[in-house]
Design a protein around this motif. Structure first.
Motif, PDB file in Angstrom:
ATOM      1  N   VAL A 277      -1.909  -2.728   2.170  1.00  0.00           N
ATOM      2  CA  VAL A 277      -2.518  -3.845   1.038  1.00  0.00           C
ATOM      3  C   VAL A 277      -4.161  -3.720   1.235  1.00  0.00           C
ATOM      4  O   VAL A 277      -4.836  -3.444   0.464  1.00  0.00           O
ATOM      5  CB  VAL A 277      -2.409  -5.512   1.615  1.00  0.00           C
ATOM      6  CG1 VAL A 277      -3.361  -6.143   0.658  1.00  0.00           C
ATOM      7  CG2 VAL A 277      -0.828  -5.700   1.073  1.00  0.00           C
ATOM      8  N   ASP A 278      -4.564  -3.191   2.690  1.00  0.00           N
ATOM      9  CA  ASP A 278      -6.042  -2.822   2.950  1.00  0.00           C
ATOM     10  C   ASP A 278      -6.506  -1.526   2.540  1.00  0.00           C
ATOM     11  O   ASP A 278      -7.648  -1.262   1.792  1.00  0.00           O
ATOM     12  CB  ASP A 278      -6.336  -3.190   4.318  1.00  0.00           C
ATOM     13  CG  ASP A 278      -6.100  -4.378   4.800  1.00  0.00           C
ATOM     14  OD1 ASP A 278      -6.292  -5.615   3.912  1.00  0.00           O
ATOM     15  OD2 ASP A 278      -6.038  -4.900   5.952  1.00  0.00           O
ATOM     16  N   LYS A 279      -5.469  -0.590   2.345  1.00  0.00           N
ATOM     17  CA  LYS A 279      -6.045   0.515   2.143  1.00  0.00           C
ATOM     18  C   LYS A 279      -5.601   1.199   0.743  1.00  0.00           C
ATOM     19  O   LYS A 279      -6.405   2.017   0.469  1.00  0.00           O
ATOM     20  CB  LYS A 279      -4.961   1.538   3.048  1.00  0.00           C
ATOM     21  CG  LYS A 279      -5.570   3.317   2.918  1.00  0.00           C
ATOM     22  CD  LYS A 279      -4.721   3.971   4.078  1.00  0.00           C
ATOM     23  CE  LYS A 279      -4.958   5.311   3.978  1.00  0.00           C
ATOM     24  NZ  LYS A 279      -4.526   6.165   4.872  1.00  0.00           N
ATOM     25  N   TYR A 280      -4.854   0.677   0.025  1.00  0.00           N
ATOM     26  CA  TYR A 280      -4.617   1.200  -1.309  1.00  0.00           C
ATOM     27  C   TYR A 280      -4.810  -0.080  -2.274  1.00  0.00           C
ATOM     28  O   TYR A 280      -4.947  -1.028  -2.042  1.00  0.00           O
ATOM     29  CB  TYR A 280      -3.368   1.622  -1.405  1.00  0.00           C
ATOM     30  CG  TYR A 280      -2.656   2.586  -0.410  1.00  0.00           C
ATOM     31  CD1 TYR A 280      -2.834   3.972  -0.624  1.00  0.00           C
ATOM     32  CD2 TYR A 280      -2.118   2.239   0.632  1.00  0.00           C
ATOM     33  CE1 TYR A 280      -2.461   4.897   0.031  1.00  0.00           C
ATOM     34  CE2 TYR A 280      -1.740   3.262   1.618  1.00  0.00           C
ATOM     35  CZ  TYR A 280      -1.915   4.568   1.465  1.00  0.00           C
ATOM     36  OH  TYR A 280      -1.674   5.545   2.339  1.00  0.00           O
ATOM     37  N   GLU A 281      -5.055   0.456  -3.508  1.00  0.00           N
ATOM     38  CA  GLU A 281      -5.368  -0.543  -4.588  1.00  0.00           C
ATOM     39  C   GLU A 281      -4.133  -0.834  -5.363  1.00  0.00           C
ATOM     40  O   GLU A 281      -3.060  -0.135  -5.168  1.00  0.00           O
ATOM     41  CB  GLU A 281      -6.190  -0.031  -5.584  1.00  0.00           C
ATOM     42  CG  GLU A 281      -7.635   0.619  -4.983  1.00  0.00           C
ATOM     43  CD  GLU A 281      -8.705   0.848  -6.049  1.00  0.00           C
ATOM     44  OE1 GLU A 281      -8.067   0.928  -7.389  1.00  0.00           O
ATOM     45  OE2 GLU A 281      -9.647   1.380  -5.887  1.00  0.00           O
ATOM     46  N   ASN A 282      -4.051  -2.068  -5.893  1.00  0.00           N
ATOM     47  CA  ASN A 282      -2.787  -2.623  -6.647  1.00  0.00           C
ATOM     48  C   ASN A 282      -1.417  -2.505  -6.006  1.00  0.00           C
ATOM     49  O   ASN A 282      -0.645  -1.646  -6.346  1.00  0.00           O
ATOM     50  CB  ASN A 282      -2.727  -1.653  -7.984  1.00  0.00           C
ATOM     51  CG  ASN A 282      -1.859  -2.288  -9.193  1.00  0.00           C
ATOM     52  OD1 ASN A 282      -1.577  -3.747  -8.996  1.00  0.00           O
ATOM     53  ND2 ASN A 282      -1.630  -1.794 -10.002  1.00  0.00           N
ATOM     54  N   VAL A 283      -1.489  -3.267  -4.759  1.00  0.00           N
ATOM     55  CA  VAL A 283      -0.380  -3.307  -4.105  1.00  0.00           C
ATOM     56  C   VAL A 283       0.336  -4.859  -4.249  1.00  0.00           C
ATOM     57  O   VAL A 283      -0.468  -5.777  -4.071  1.00  0.00           O
ATOM     58  CB  VAL A 283      -0.816  -3.174  -2.517  1.00  0.00           C
ATOM     59  CG1 VAL A 283       0.486  -3.176  -1.739  1.00  0.00           C
ATOM     60  CG2 VAL A 283      -1.137  -1.688  -2.305  1.00  0.00           C
ATOM     61  N   GLU A 284       1.527  -4.749  -4.329  1.00  0.00           N
ATOM     62  CA  GLU A 284       2.272  -6.213  -4.431  1.00  0.00           C
ATOM     63  C   GLU A 284       3.219  -6.060  -3.304  1.00  0.00           C
ATOM     64  O   GLU A 284       4.022  -5.341  -3.109  1.00  0.00           O
ATOM     65  CB  GLU A 284       3.121  -6.008  -5.706  1.00  0.00           C
ATOM     66  CG  GLU A 284       3.785  -7.546  -6.144  1.00  0.00           C
ATOM     67  CD  GLU A 284       4.593  -7.575  -7.287  1.00  0.00           C
ATOM     68  OE1 GLU A 284       5.290  -8.665  -7.356  1.00  0.00           O
ATOM     69  OE2 GLU A 284       4.442  -6.434  -8.108  1.00  0.00           O
ATOM     70  N   ASP A 285       3.082  -7.243  -2.250  1.00  0.00           N
ATOM     71  CA  ASP A 285       3.982  -7.387  -1.123  1.00  0.00           C
ATOM     72  C   ASP A 285       4.765  -8.536  -1.747  1.00  0.00           C
ATOM     73  O   ASP A 285       4.696  -9.706  -1.977  1.00  0.00           O
ATOM     74  CB  ASP A 285       2.975  -8.076  -0.023  1.00  0.00           C
ATOM     75  CG  ASP A 285       4.044  -8.267   1.209  1.00  0.00           C
ATOM     76  OD1 ASP A 285       4.986  -7.853   1.091  1.00  0.00           O
ATOM     77  OD2 ASP A 285       3.448  -8.576   2.240  1.00  0.00           O
ATOM     78  N   CYS A 286       6.187  -7.844  -1.750  1.00  0.00           N
ATOM     79  CA  CYS A 286       7.380  -8.832  -2.062  1.00  0.00           C
ATOM     80  C   CYS A 286       7.952  -9.439  -1.241  1.00  0.00           C
ATOM     81  O   CYS A 286       9.050 -10.243  -1.259  1.00  0.00           O
ATOM     82  CB  CYS A 286       8.242  -7.994  -3.123  1.00  0.00           C
ATOM     83  SG  CYS A 286       7.591  -7.557  -4.835  1.00  0.00           S
ATOM     84  N   SER A 287       7.837  -9.504  -0.093  1.00  0.00           N
ATOM     85  CA  SER A 287       8.259  -9.929   1.140  1.00  0.00           C
ATOM     86  C   SER A 287       8.434 -11.504   1.253  1.00  0.00           C
ATOM     87  O   SER A 287       9.243 -12.088   1.907  1.00  0.00           O
ATOM     88  CB  SER A 287       7.680  -9.504   2.539  1.00  0.00           C
ATOM     89  OG  SER A 287       6.267 -10.114   2.517  1.00  0.00           O
ATOM     90  N   ILE A 288       7.563 -11.865   0.503  1.00  0.00           N
ATOM     91  CA  ILE A 288       7.546 -13.443   0.304  1.00  0.00           C
ATOM     92  C   ILE A 288       8.678 -14.144  -0.477  1.00  0.00           C
ATOM     93  O   ILE A 288       9.210 -15.103  -0.250  1.00  0.00           O
ATOM     94  CB  ILE A 288       6.335 -13.925  -0.468  1.00  0.00           C
ATOM     95  CG1 ILE A 288       5.988 -15.664  -0.413  1.00  0.00           C
ATOM     96  CG2 ILE A 288       6.306 -13.454  -1.964  1.00  0.00           C
ATOM     97  CD1 ILE A 288       4.653 -16.008  -0.790  1.00  0.00           C
TER      98      ILE A 288
END
Length: 281
Positions: A252-263
């Motif tokens: 998330v910090d390194k790349y743009e437009n990241v979606e974390d679906c672990s939630i």
């Protein structure tokens, strides 16, 4: 010995121990240490004993035994090599034990999933509909015959899973699956192949048309770093554990437009556990 031989033959675990550094969390292949260049509350240095390398998820730096000594001793390459001279290389290094044990195997048969036990195993994980993406692997190791569900990585190694075991035959690597219909230039990232199979079994996934990256271990992320820069969107389905959370934060910090679906499966270890626990079909 030259530098490449030193990087291969001297155990990174033994080098870290020489500086009184020990893992906070570990399994048979990898371990997490506290960072070697700063103080932190959660360990972010992932050490891959099989590859004999370390990766710091906090800074993005990769280390071998030489650069580890350089960092810890604040010294030059030549001084680091002098320090490493004291390590015994006449015996097999600890970091190679997994690789050496895996070399003592023979693939006996590769075929479509037929064995009743493996079919039932896939059904218990609710991914039987994706059985065409895996193989039934029969192999021999240390004189004994085994079989399991096999999933190939990019280096030709095979991730083997069954009810009782979780191993890799051959070289550990990522698995990158390209999709010709990927018009959105999107990639979905999974930690293990069962989560990948789970994702494909979800409703409406067929229309997503993404590329797929299966890490086969968070320690393999360094092999995918450059490839991920090619995508306009990165969708994460990593495990809800320490290594998965650290890696997700790093991406998330390194790349743009990241979606974390672990939630979406926050009360489960991973996507497959969520499917088994909550979805009835």
């Amino acid at each position: 010995m030259n530098c490449e031989q030193i990087k291969e033959k001297i155990s990174i675990r033994r080098v870290l121990e020489s500086f009184n550094l020990f893992p906070v969390k570990q399994n048979s292949e990898t371990a997490f240490y506290f960072a070697i260049d700063r103080e932190e509350k959660s360990p972010s240095l992932c050490v891959d004993f099989a590859q004999n390398k370390a990766f710091d998820f906090g800074t993005g730096k990769s280390y071998d035994v030489i650069s580890i000594v350089q960092q810890l001793s604040k010294c030059s390459v030549s001084n680091a090599l002098q320090y490493l001279e004291k390590f015994d290389t006449s015996v097999q290094s600890t970091n190679k034990s997994i690789l050496e044990s895996n070399k003592n195997y023979e693939i006996l048969e590769v075929k479509e999933i037929e064995h009743l036990a493996l079919a039932e195993y896939l059904k218990s994980r609710k991914v039987f509909d994706q059985k065409h993406l895996v193989k039934e692997i029969h192999y021999q190791m240390k004189g004994k015959n085994y079989f399991g569900v096999g999933f190939y990585n990019n280096a030709g190694g095979i991730e083997i899973r069954n009810k009782y075991s979780k191993i890799c035959l051959g070289k550990k690597d990522i698995t990158l699956i390209k999709n010709e219909l990927n018009l959105k230039n999107e990639i979905c990232v999974f930690e293990g192949f069962f989560d990948f199979l789970t994702y494909l079994n979800l409703p409406n996934v067929q229309i997503s048309n993404s590329d797929y990256l299966i890490l086969n271990s968070t320690a393999m992320f360094f092999k995918a770093e450059k490839q991920l820069t090619q995508y306009d969107k990165i969708v994460l389905f990593l495990d809800n554990d320490l290594s998965g959370s650290i890696l997700a934060e790093k991406i998330v910090d390194k790349y743009e437009n990241v979606e974390d679906c672990s939630i979406l499966y926050e009360d489960c270890k991973d996507l497959n556990e969520w499917l088994v626990k909550y979805v009835n079909w």
